[in-house]
Design an enzyme around this catalytic site. Structure first.
Site, PDB file in Angstrom:
ATOM      1  CG  HIS A 136      -8.911  -3.734   2.618  1.00 41.07           C
ATOM      2  ND1 HIS A 136      -8.141  -3.513   1.495  1.00 41.07           N
ATOM      3  CD2 HIS A 136      -8.016  -3.932   3.617  1.00 41.07           C
ATOM      4  CE1 HIS A 136      -6.859  -3.609   1.805  1.00 41.07           C
ATOM      5  NE2 HIS A 136      -6.759  -3.852   3.086  1.00 41.07           N
ATOM      6  CD  GLU A 194      -2.897  -1.385   0.344  1.00 37.96           C
ATOM      7  OE1 GLU A 194      -2.953  -0.557  -0.582  1.00 37.96           O
ATOM      8  OE2 GLU A 194      -3.633  -2.368   0.442  1.00 37.96           O
TER       9      GLU A 194
HETATM   10  P1  13P Z   1       1.257  -5.514   3.241  1.00 42.44           P
HETATM   11  O1  13P Z   1       1.739  -6.761   3.961  1.00 42.44           O
HETATM   12  O2  13P Z   1       1.856  -5.389   1.870  1.00 42.44           O
HETATM   13  O3  13P Z   1       1.456  -4.298   4.088  1.00 42.44           O
HETATM   14  O4  13P Z   1      -0.298  -5.688   2.998  1.00 42.44           O
HETATM   15  C1  13P Z   1      -1.187  -5.830   4.066  1.00 42.44           C
HETATM   16  C2  13P Z   1      -2.463  -5.121   3.844  1.00 42.44           C
HETATM   17  O5  13P Z   1      -3.182  -4.882   4.802  1.00 42.44           O
HETATM   18  C3  13P Z   1      -2.862  -4.700   2.485  1.00 42.44           C
HETATM   19  O6  13P Z   1      -3.896  -3.783   2.521  1.00 42.44           O
HETATM   20 ZN    ZN Z   2      -5.118  -4.003   4.342  1.00 41.20          ZN
END
Ligand code: 13P
Ligand code: ZN
Length: 266
Positions: free
Chosen positions: A213, A118
């Protein structure tokens, strides 16, 4: 790397990040690698830190972040677990420097840990907030079960309705999150579409709900960002507990909610 460890201010900030990472895990908001954190530490870094050489290949950004040219961030690593960020922040995150033109970044310490998927959302949020004159240093993203649960219910995908419902569960909710919570429609995690949709909402809110999410909070202090999400999560729990007990919670009235505005200078 000695140079980072010797900087007391940076180490204090990294310890606070680790403290919050531990809370995210114990709250049950950070399954596997769920969630990510970025903190602007440019104001804490001396010239030697700012000039550190890259320790991994330069990475391009999906969109330029011109207000962040030369800025330094601590960022959690992609695929890294919050419960391990809490124990070892430099094995599960890295310090990065944005290029002067804002089109890419380098990892400069301590280990070549690739930042969160992100990263574009995070840096575009920091960039947007700087562009409107705010000195925001923190973007905190996590996966609170209760708030994500609310985003599975159509009426709550309306920011006004969701905010009103959460505010009305306890006075603290409006006091701690006075702008309420904005809604970002479901997009692919890590995508530029998610980053663009996020920026659109940031003009109005310091807390955003990524549909089905997770949640993001922005601010000047990582503990405050955690507290803001924790308070809204508490409201969501009160709402769901009432529903599970078989009744619709009464909620505070508009008059009761509005009385908080002058009382707390909101
Ligand atoms: P990352 O492990 O790449 O930080 O991803 C986790 C996440 O929450 C994606 O929205
Ligand atoms: Zn996430």
């Amino acid at each position: 790397m000695e140079i980072i460890r010797k900087n007391k201010e940076i180490m204090t900030e990294v310890n606070r990040i680790a403290e919050v990472a531990g809370y995210l895990w114990t709250k049950g908001w950070a399954e596997r690698n769920g969630g990510n954190i970025s903190v602007n530490i440019t104001h804490l870094a001396d010239d030697a830190i700012k000039a550190l050489p890259a320790i991994a290949p330069t990475r391009p950004l999906g969109e330029k972040v011109p207000c962040l040219g030369g800025h330094i961030f601590y960022v959690t690593g992609t695929g890294k677990r919050m419960r391990y960020v809490a124990q070892a922040p430099f094995e599960n995150g890295s310090i990065i420097r944005v290029s002067e033109d804002g089109s890419s970044f380098d990892i400069i310490a301590e280990n070549p840990i690739v930042p969160t998927m992100e990263i574009n959302s995070h840096l575009m949020m920091h960039n947007y907030l700087r562009s409107i004159g705010r000195k925001t240093t923190v973007v905190l993203h996590t996966h609170p079960t209760d708030l994500i649960g609310m985003s599975h219910c159509k009426p709550f995908l309306n920011s006004e309705h969701l905010t009103r419902t959460l505010w009305s569960m306890i006075p603290e909710a409006r006091i701690v999150v006075p702008k309420g919570i904005g809604i970002v429609p479901l997009k692919i995690p890590g995508s530029m579409e998610l980053a663009y949709a996020t920026i659109e909402q940031l003009a109005h809110y310091d807390m955003l709900l990524w549909e089905k999410h997770g949640v993001l909070a922005v601010g000047d202090d990582i503990i405050d960002c955690f507290d803001a999400i924790d308070t809204m999560s508490k409201s969501a729990q009160i709402y769901f507990n009432a529903r599970m007990a078989g009744y619709e919670p009464e909620g505070m009235t508009d008059e009761q909610l509005d009385a908080l505005v002058p009382a707390f200078n909101l």
